[in-house]
Design a protein around this motif. Structure first.
Motif, PDB file in Angstrom:
ATOM      1  N   HIS A 179       0.847  -1.188   0.000  1.00 55.74           N
ATOM      2  CA  HIS A 179       0.000   0.000   0.000  1.00 55.74           C
ATOM      3  C   HIS A 179       0.888   1.246   0.000  1.00 55.74           C
ATOM      4  O   HIS A 179       1.972   1.250   0.569  1.00 55.74           O
ATOM      5  CB  HIS A 179      -0.897   0.028   1.241  1.00 55.74           C
ATOM      6  CG  HIS A 179      -1.845  -1.115   1.306  1.00 55.74           C
ATOM      7  ND1 HIS A 179      -3.193  -0.934   1.484  1.00 55.74           N
ATOM      8  CD2 HIS A 179      -1.659  -2.456   1.225  1.00 55.74           C
ATOM      9  CE1 HIS A 179      -3.790  -2.127   1.512  1.00 55.74           C
ATOM     10  NE2 HIS A 179      -2.871  -3.047   1.358  1.00 55.74           N
ATOM     11  N   GLU A 180       0.405   2.321  -0.614  1.00 61.38           N
ATOM     12  CA  GLU A 180       1.132   3.599  -0.623  1.00 61.38           C
ATOM     13  C   GLU A 180       0.740   4.378   0.628  1.00 61.38           C
ATOM     14  O   GLU A 180      -0.380   4.886   0.734  1.00 61.38           O
ATOM     15  CB  GLU A 180       0.762   4.412  -1.861  1.00 61.38           C
ATOM     16  CG  GLU A 180       1.382   5.786  -1.895  1.00 61.38           C
ATOM     17  CD  GLU A 180       0.783   6.688  -2.957  1.00 61.38           C
ATOM     18  OE1 GLU A 180       1.077   7.884  -2.910  1.00 61.38           O
ATOM     19  OE2 GLU A 180       0.019   6.200  -3.812  1.00 61.38           O
ATOM     20  N   VAL A 181       1.617   4.467   1.607  1.00 62.62           N
ATOM     21  CA  VAL A 181       1.318   5.193   2.845  1.00 62.62           C
ATOM     22  C   VAL A 181       1.281   6.689   2.533  1.00 62.62           C
ATOM     23  O   VAL A 181       2.220   7.243   1.974  1.00 62.62           O
ATOM     24  CB  VAL A 181       2.354   4.882   3.940  1.00 62.62           C
ATOM     25  CG1 VAL A 181       2.073   5.712   5.179  1.00 62.62           C
ATOM     26  CG2 VAL A 181       2.344   3.391   4.268  1.00 62.62           C
ATOM     27  N   VAL A 182       0.174   7.318   2.887  1.00 63.01           N
ATOM     28  CA  VAL A 182      -0.042   8.736   2.602  1.00 63.01           C
ATOM     29  C   VAL A 182       0.282   9.546   3.851  1.00 63.01           C
ATOM     30  O   VAL A 182      -0.235   9.256   4.925  1.00 63.01           O
ATOM     31  CB  VAL A 182      -1.515   8.980   2.179  1.00 63.01           C
ATOM     32  CG1 VAL A 182      -1.794  10.446   1.969  1.00 63.01           C
ATOM     33  CG2 VAL A 182      -1.836   8.176   0.941  1.00 63.01           C
ATOM     34  N   PRO A 183       1.128  10.561   3.733  1.00 61.43           N
ATOM     35  CA  PRO A 183       1.435  11.378   4.908  1.00 61.43           C
ATOM     36  C   PRO A 183       0.220  12.184   5.353  1.00 61.43           C
ATOM     37  O   PRO A 183      -0.663  12.503   4.559  1.00 61.43           O
ATOM     38  CB  PRO A 183       2.555  12.296   4.432  1.00 61.43           C
ATOM     39  CG  PRO A 183       2.522  12.266   2.954  1.00 61.43           C
ATOM     40  CD  PRO A 183       1.850  10.990   2.541  1.00 61.43           C
ATOM     41  N   SER A 184       0.187  12.498   6.626  1.00 59.44           N
ATOM     42  CA  SER A 184      -0.891  13.302   7.181  1.00 59.44           C
ATOM     43  C   SER A 184      -0.850  14.709   6.596  1.00 59.44           C
ATOM     44  O   SER A 184       0.214  15.296   6.436  1.00 59.44           O
ATOM     45  CB  SER A 184      -0.734  13.358   8.700  1.00 59.44           C
ATOM     46  OG  SER A 184      -1.769  14.085   9.292  1.00 59.44           O
ATOM     47  N   ALA A 185      -2.013  15.245   6.280  1.00 62.57           N
ATOM     48  CA  ALA A 185      -2.115  16.622   5.790  1.00 62.57           C
ATOM     49  C   ALA A 185      -2.035  17.575   6.986  1.00 62.57           C
ATOM     50  O   ALA A 185      -2.270  17.171   8.126  1.00 62.57           O
ATOM     51  CB  ALA A 185      -3.451  16.817   5.060  1.00 62.57           C
TER      52      ALA A 185
END
Length: 81
Positions: free
Chosen positions: A20-26
């Motif tokens: 999975h592509e871990v998405v950084p927190s906005a």
């Protein structure tokens, strides 16, 4: 007992190891979206994907998002600890 940071890191590392592509927190206050005063949901980092302005190479993307939960007409804020 694990800390919340340890649980968060373990969650993201697990899904990252599964492809999975871990998405950084906005940021809590979005800098590139004049329609939002603050981040109110974990889906904010995906808003441009949902509206068709952005595409991603993957459809599997976990993340851990900071957000502000504020009163609204229908809210569960009383049950959040």
């Amino acid at each position: 007992m694990s800390s919340t940071n340890e649980i968060r890191r373990s969650f993201l590392e697990y899904f990252g190891s599964q492809g999975h592509e871990v998405v950084p927190s906005a940021p809590l206050v979005p800098y590139n979206d004049p329609t939002l005063m603050f981040t109110n949901a974990g889906m904010v980092p995906f808003k441009n994907v949902f509206t068709g302005f952005e595409t991603r190479a993957t459809t599997r993307a976990p993340g851990s998002q900071k957000c502000v939960r504020a009163g609204a007409k229908l809210t569960d804020i009383e049950t959040v600890d």
